[in-house]
Design a protein around this motif. Structure first.
Motif, mmCIF file in Angstrom:
data_model
loop_
_atom_site.group_PDB
_atom_site.id
_atom_site.type_symbol
_atom_site.label_atom_id
_atom_site.label_comp_id
_atom_site.label_asym_id
_atom_site.label_seq_id
_atom_site.Cartn_x
_atom_site.Cartn_y
_atom_site.Cartn_z
ATOM 1 N N ARG A 44 15.825 23.225 0.440
ATOM 2 C CA ARG A 44 15.847 21.912 0.512
ATOM 3 C C ARG A 44 17.260 21.415 1.239
ATOM 4 N NH1 ARG A 44 18.108 23.236 -4.739
ATOM 5 N NH2 ARG A 44 20.384 22.587 -4.883
ATOM 6 N N ASN A 45 17.247 20.251 1.801
ATOM 7 C CA ASN A 45 18.405 19.814 2.492
ATOM 8 C C ASN A 45 18.244 20.673 3.870
ATOM 9 O OD1 ASN A 45 20.464 18.519 3.689
ATOM 10 N ND2 ASN A 45 21.962 19.695 2.481
ATOM 11 N N LEU A 46 17.163 20.901 4.571
ATOM 12 C CA LEU A 46 17.046 21.823 5.495
ATOM 13 C C LEU A 46 17.206 21.042 6.864
ATOM 14 C CD1 LEU A 46 14.236 24.136 4.544
ATOM 15 C CD2 LEU A 46 16.376 24.938 4.837
ATOM 16 N N GLY A 47 18.140 20.177 6.979
ATOM 17 C CA GLY A 47 18.532 19.488 8.153
ATOM 18 C C GLY A 47 19.479 20.167 8.889
ATOM 19 N N PRO A 48 20.029 19.587 9.900
ATOM 20 C CA PRO A 48 21.050 20.140 10.501
ATOM 21 C C PRO A 48 22.595 20.332 9.807
ATOM 22 C CG PRO A 48 20.555 18.352 11.588
ATOM 23 C CD PRO A 48 19.519 18.358 10.475
ATOM 24 N N ARG A 49 23.101 21.311 9.946
ATOM 25 C CA ARG A 49 24.514 21.446 9.475
ATOM 26 C C ARG A 49 25.494 21.901 10.664
ATOM 27 N NH1 ARG A 49 27.105 25.406 5.023
ATOM 28 N NH2 ARG A 49 29.363 25.094 5.148
ATOM 29 N N ILE A 50 26.558 21.073 10.841
ATOM 30 C CA ILE A 50 27.399 21.466 11.838
ATOM 31 C C ILE A 50 28.558 22.320 11.335
ATOM 32 C CG2 ILE A 50 28.811 20.323 13.788
ATOM 33 C CD1 ILE A 50 25.858 20.046 14.275
ATOM 34 N N MET A 51 29.040 23.219 11.692
ATOM 35 C CA MET A 51 30.065 24.214 11.496
ATOM 36 C C MET A 51 31.296 23.812 12.202
ATOM 37 S SD MET A 51 28.802 25.928 8.710
ATOM 38 C CE MET A 51 29.628 27.480 8.625
ATOM 39 N N PRO A 52 32.564 24.051 11.778
ATOM 40 C CA PRO A 52 33.791 23.919 12.666
ATOM 41 C C PRO A 52 33.849 24.942 13.921
ATOM 42 C CG PRO A 52 34.285 24.836 10.496
ATOM 43 C CD PRO A 52 32.850 24.507 10.564
ATOM 44 N N HIS A 53 34.405 24.859 14.964
ATOM 45 C CA HIS A 53 34.806 25.802 16.061
ATOM 46 C C HIS A 53 36.325 25.932 16.023
ATOM 47 C CE1 HIS A 53 34.663 21.868 18.083
ATOM 48 N NE2 HIS A 53 35.570 22.267 18.788
ATOM 49 N N SER A 54 36.837 26.667 16.740
ATOM 50 C CA SER A 54 38.269 26.765 17.072
ATOM 51 C C SER A 54 38.564 27.424 18.365
ATOM 52 C CB SER A 54 38.927 27.377 15.751
ATOM 53 O OG SER A 54 38.436 28.749 15.874
ATOM 54 N N ILE A 55 39.830 27.055 18.961
ATOM 55 C CA ILE A 55 40.074 27.768 20.276
ATOM 56 C C ILE A 55 41.058 28.898 19.937
ATOM 57 C CG2 ILE A 55 40.956 27.387 22.680
ATOM 58 C CD1 ILE A 55 38.469 25.760 21.973
ATOM 59 N N ILE A 56 40.727 30.190 20.310
ATOM 60 C CA ILE A 56 41.391 31.197 19.850
ATOM 61 C C ILE A 56 42.383 31.531 21.123
ATOM 62 C CG2 ILE A 56 41.723 33.652 19.162
ATOM 63 C CD1 ILE A 56 39.487 33.208 17.128
ATOM 64 N N ALA A 57 43.582 31.558 21.306
ATOM 65 C CA ALA A 57 44.110 31.844 22.458
ATOM 66 C C ALA A 57 44.872 33.427 22.400
ATOM 67 C CB ALA A 57 45.777 31.080 22.632
ATOM 68 N N ARG A 58 44.235 34.256 23.352
ATOM 69 C CA ARG A 58 44.688 35.417 23.688
ATOM 70 C C ARG A 58 45.258 35.566 24.871
ATOM 71 N NH1 ARG A 58 39.360 36.459 21.142
ATOM 72 N NH2 ARG A 58 39.709 36.853 18.980
ATOM 73 N N GLY A 59 45.415 36.827 25.508
ATOM 74 C CA GLY A 59 45.859 37.417 26.648
ATOM 75 C C GLY A 59 45.226 36.866 28.194
ATOM 76 N N SER A 60 44.051 36.346 27.889
ATOM 77 C CA SER A 60 43.461 35.993 29.225
ATOM 78 C C SER A 60 43.684 34.390 29.707
ATOM 79 C CB SER A 60 41.911 36.028 29.284
ATOM 80 O OG SER A 60 41.454 35.031 28.420
#
Length: 338
Positions: A303-319
C-alpha cells in the motif's frame, strides 16, 4: 498459516535468524540451528516456495532486476534489499538482464510463475508492458529512478541534487564548470541532473559546458576530451556518476593535471568507487542501501506504493578544492537536503 514469526517465537530467536537457518546461511550457533529446526518441524512450517505459493497465491520470493546499472551501484541497493527481505523471511532472486528486453521479459515471466511477492527494478522505469507481464497481483517498485508520473519508486530528487552539487562547486570559487552528463536517452536520470546543473549555472551567470557519457567508466575519458575541447580552461568537472568521475580523475592525471589543484572533480552516487580513486572522490551521496530497504518495506505493505523521495547529501573528499590562486568564500561543510 504458520509464519516465520511464529517459528521465531517458538524457537526464541529473531525472524532474521529463522530465515538464515532455513535458507542455509551462516551466522548462528549449532544450538540455535537445532531449536529452529525443531520449531519448523513442530509447527509444520513450509519453506518450499512453490508449495507455499500454491496455497497462498504468493511465495516468499522478491525479484530484483538490474537492467543497466554499474556493479557498484547495484551492489549498494542489493545489500539493503537482501537485508530487509531476510528480516521478513523472504529470499531475493537477482536478475542481471542488460537492456535486452527478451531477458527482462524472461525474468518477469519467471517471477510471475513463482508468484513472487513483488519485484524491484534498479534504475529502470516501470513500463506498461512490465505490468502486463507480471499481472495485477504482483506489486512492482523502482529504486534510484523516478518518472514523476506517480509510479511506485524510491529515489532522490535528481534535479535538486545536481543543483546542490553545482552550487557546492560555485561556493568553492569555480566559475568554469563542465558537466559530464549521462546518456541523453536517460530521460528520468540524465535529464533532471543536467537541468539542475544548468539552472545553478544560469543563476550564477555562467555558461554551461556539457558533454555526454553513458554513466559507465569507459565513457569518462571521451567525455572529458569533449569538455576540454569546448573549454580547455575548465577548473571543475561535475560527473553524474562516480564511474565517469573516476575515469575523469585518472585521465586528467595522465595528462599531467593535478586533482584538485588544477581541476576539481565531483561525482554522483557515493558508491564504493568514490573511495577507490586517488584522491578520493567528492560526490553526491544517494542513500542507496536504505533505498533498497525502503523498497522492500513498501512492497510488503502493498500500500502507499507511490513515489518516495529520500534525502541526498554532498560529501567533500580530496578531489575538490578552490581553483588555483583562489579561496572559497566560506569553509564548506557536507550538507544534506531533505
Amino acid at each position: 498459516m504458520v509464519t516465520i514469526r511464529d517459528v521465531a517465537k517458538h524457537a526464541g530467536v529473531s525472524p532474521a535468524t529463522v530465515s538464515r537457518v532455513v535458507n542455509g546461511l551462516v551466522g548462528y550457533s549449532e544450538e540455535t540451528r537445532r531449536r529452529v529446526e525443531e520449531a519448523v518441524t513442530s509447527l509444520n512450517y513450509e519453506t518450499d516456495f512453490m508449495a507455499r505459493g500454491l496455497k497462498t497465491r504468493q511465495t516468499s520470493v522478491i525479484g530484483l532486476l538490474a537492467p543497466m546499472v554499474s556493479d557498484a551501484l547495484a551492489s549498494e541497493v542489493m545489500r539493503g534489499v537482501e537485508e530487509a527481505a531476510r528480516e521478513q523471511g523472504y529470499a531475493v532472486m537477482l536478475g542481471r538482464t542488460g537492456l535486452q528486453s527478451v531477458f527482462i521479459d524472461g525474468y518477469l515471466r519467471t517471477l510471475r510463475t513463482y508468484r513472487a511477492a513483488g519485484v524491484i527494478l534498479i534504475s529502470a522505469v516501470i513500463t506498461q508492458e512490465t505490468r502486463q507481464i507480471l499481472g495485477p497481483n504482483i506489486p512492482i517498485i523502482s529504486v534510484a529512478i523516478s518518472d514523476r508520473s506517480g509510479s511506485p519508486s524510491v529515489s532522490i530528487d535528481d534535479e535538486r541534487a545536481a543543483y546542490d552539487a553545482t552550487r557546492y562547486l560555485l561556493s568553492l570559487g569555480h566559475r568554469r564548470i563542465g558537466l559530464l552528463a549521462g546518456d541523453p536517452a536517460s530521460v528520468f536520470v540524465a535529464h533532471p541532473r543536467q537541468r539542475g546543473y544548468e539552472r545553478a549555472m544560469a543563476e550564477a551567470g555562467h555558461p554551461p559546458v556539457v558533454a555526454h557519457g553513458t554513466f559507465f567508466y569507459d565513457s569518462g575519458a571521451p567525455g572529458l576530451d569533449e569538455l576540454l575541447r569546448q573549454d580547455p580552461d575548465l577548473t571543475a568537472i561535475f560527473a553524474v556518476s562516480d564511474e565517469m568521475a573516476a575515469a575523469a580523475v585518472n585521465e586528467l592525471q595522465e595528462r599531467g593535471r593535478r586533482v584538485p589543484d588544477d581541476v576539481s572533480v565531483l561525482g554522483f552516487d557515493n558508491t564504493s568507487t568514490a573511495q577507490h580513486v586517488h584522491p578520493p572522490l567528492s560526490t553526491v551521496a544517494q542513500p542507496l542501501e536504505e533505498m533498497g530497504r525502503a523498497a522492500v518495506r513498501k512492497l510488503l505493505r502493498a500500500r502507499n506504493l507511490g513515489p518516495r523521495i529520500m534525502p541526498h547529501s554532498i560529501i567533500a573528499r580530496g578531489s575538490t578544492g578552490p581553483p588555483a590562486h583562489q579561496h572559497p568564500a566560506h569553509q564548506h561543510q557536507p550538507s544534506q537536503e531533505l
